[in-house]
Design a protein around this motif. Sequence first.
Motif, PDB file in Angstrom:
ATOM      1  N   GLU A  78      11.456  47.418  24.073  1.00 48.39           N
ATOM      2  CA  GLU A  78      12.510  46.971  23.156  1.00 48.39           C
ATOM      3  C   GLU A  78      13.312  45.806  23.756  1.00 48.39           C
ATOM      4  OE1 GLU A  78      13.217  47.203  20.220  1.00 48.39           O
ATOM      5  OE2 GLU A  78      15.353  46.964  19.927  1.00 48.39           O
ATOM      6  N   LEU A  86      14.100  47.810  17.383  1.00 51.46           N
ATOM      7  CA  LEU A  86      13.873  49.254  17.222  1.00 51.46           C
ATOM      8  C   LEU A  86      15.059  50.088  17.704  1.00 51.46           C
ATOM      9  CD1 LEU A  86      10.114  49.368  18.320  1.00 51.46           C
ATOM     10  CD2 LEU A  86      11.046  49.260  16.004  1.00 51.46           C
ATOM     11  N   HIS A  87      16.151  49.403  18.051  1.00 51.28           N
ATOM     12  CA  HIS A  87      17.389  50.087  18.437  1.00 51.28           C
ATOM     13  C   HIS A  87      18.529  49.473  17.612  1.00 51.28           C
ATOM     14  CE1 HIS A  87      17.157  53.055  21.472  1.00 51.28           C
ATOM     15  NE2 HIS A  87      16.909  52.308  22.512  1.00 51.28           N
ATOM     16  N   ARG A  94      23.374  53.117  19.516  1.00 50.46           N
ATOM     17  CA  ARG A  94      22.191  53.039  20.391  1.00 50.46           C
ATOM     18  C   ARG A  94      22.166  54.240  21.334  1.00 50.46           C
ATOM     19  NH1 ARG A  94      22.973  48.011  21.496  1.00 50.46           N
ATOM     20  NH2 ARG A  94      23.743  48.182  23.631  1.00 50.46           N
ATOM     21  N   HIS A  97      20.994  57.206  19.526  1.00 53.72           N
ATOM     22  CA  HIS A  97      19.536  57.164  19.360  1.00 53.72           C
ATOM     23  C   HIS A  97      18.829  57.614  20.634  1.00 53.72           C
ATOM     24  CE1 HIS A  97      18.541  54.803  15.520  1.00 53.72           C
ATOM     25  NE2 HIS A  97      19.744  55.309  15.410  1.00 53.72           N
ATOM     26  N   SER A 153      12.994  53.068  13.858  1.00 53.76           N
ATOM     27  CA  SER A 153      13.594  52.911  15.190  1.00 53.76           C
ATOM     28  C   SER A 153      12.776  53.671  16.239  1.00 53.76           C
ATOM     29  CB  SER A 153      15.029  53.446  15.184  1.00 53.76           C
ATOM     30  OG  SER A 153      14.987  54.866  15.134  1.00 53.76           O
TER      31      SER A 153
END
Length: 225
Positions: A78, A86-87, A94, A97, A153
Amino acid sequence: MAPKLTLISHKLCPYVQRAVIALSEKGIPFERVDIDLANKPDWFRKISPLGKVPVLLVETEDGEAALFESNVICEYIEETQGGAKLHPQDALERAKHRAWMEFGSTILSELWGLETTGDPAIFESKRQAVAAKFARVEEALGPGPFFAGKDFSLVDAVFAPIFRYFDVFDQLTDLSVFADTPKVRAWREALAKRPSVRTAVGPDYPQLLHAFLVRHDAHLLKLAA
Ligand SMILES: N[C@@H](CCC(=O)N[C@@H](CS)C(=O)NCC(=O)O)C(=O)O
């Protein structure tokens, strides 16, 4: 020049699959080298401190680095590769996630336990533990289709292989871990249609995993009977 990326893999490994999904979501070329985990080559033992896949080999002009731990590999991809983000941009989002990516790894560890116990009582308590974890995921999910809404994500990359694993497990024994989690079920269905997910697990994955589980875990057949 972009570094050459080689992913040391095993066909059935869900940790490998999350890295493959991240790379293909971003459209990054890489080489995949499958190894036999039952007979690990010496070169692999040297680069993988835990003897586990995935390992990402990053070849730059200055030399080669070997990264291990799938979530760390996903983060590296990433941070360094172009393509889709993808974040989330926001640091707090973040971090959330990342926490759910870790949670996905915890579910996988629980699943391995499910496979290896031959005791129906332990099996049932572990099944309940997995179901309880998915109940927490249900609480965290929004309207979908993906974990954070419309954008795919790294959390999706982590959970997609877990769901594909369940597709096969479900054929062997009734786990009923998604009975009370409609949002998780919808998420699972959305992920199953994603091209990167379909490519990462490969068309022969269900047969290979089914054969693997049956070969290594004959008690599952007893439980399913
Ligand atoms: N925490 C590791 C787990 C990786 C893992 O458990 N890989 C398994 C295959 S799915 C493995 O290589 N097992 C071989 C062994 O333990 O000998 C990660 O996220 O990369």
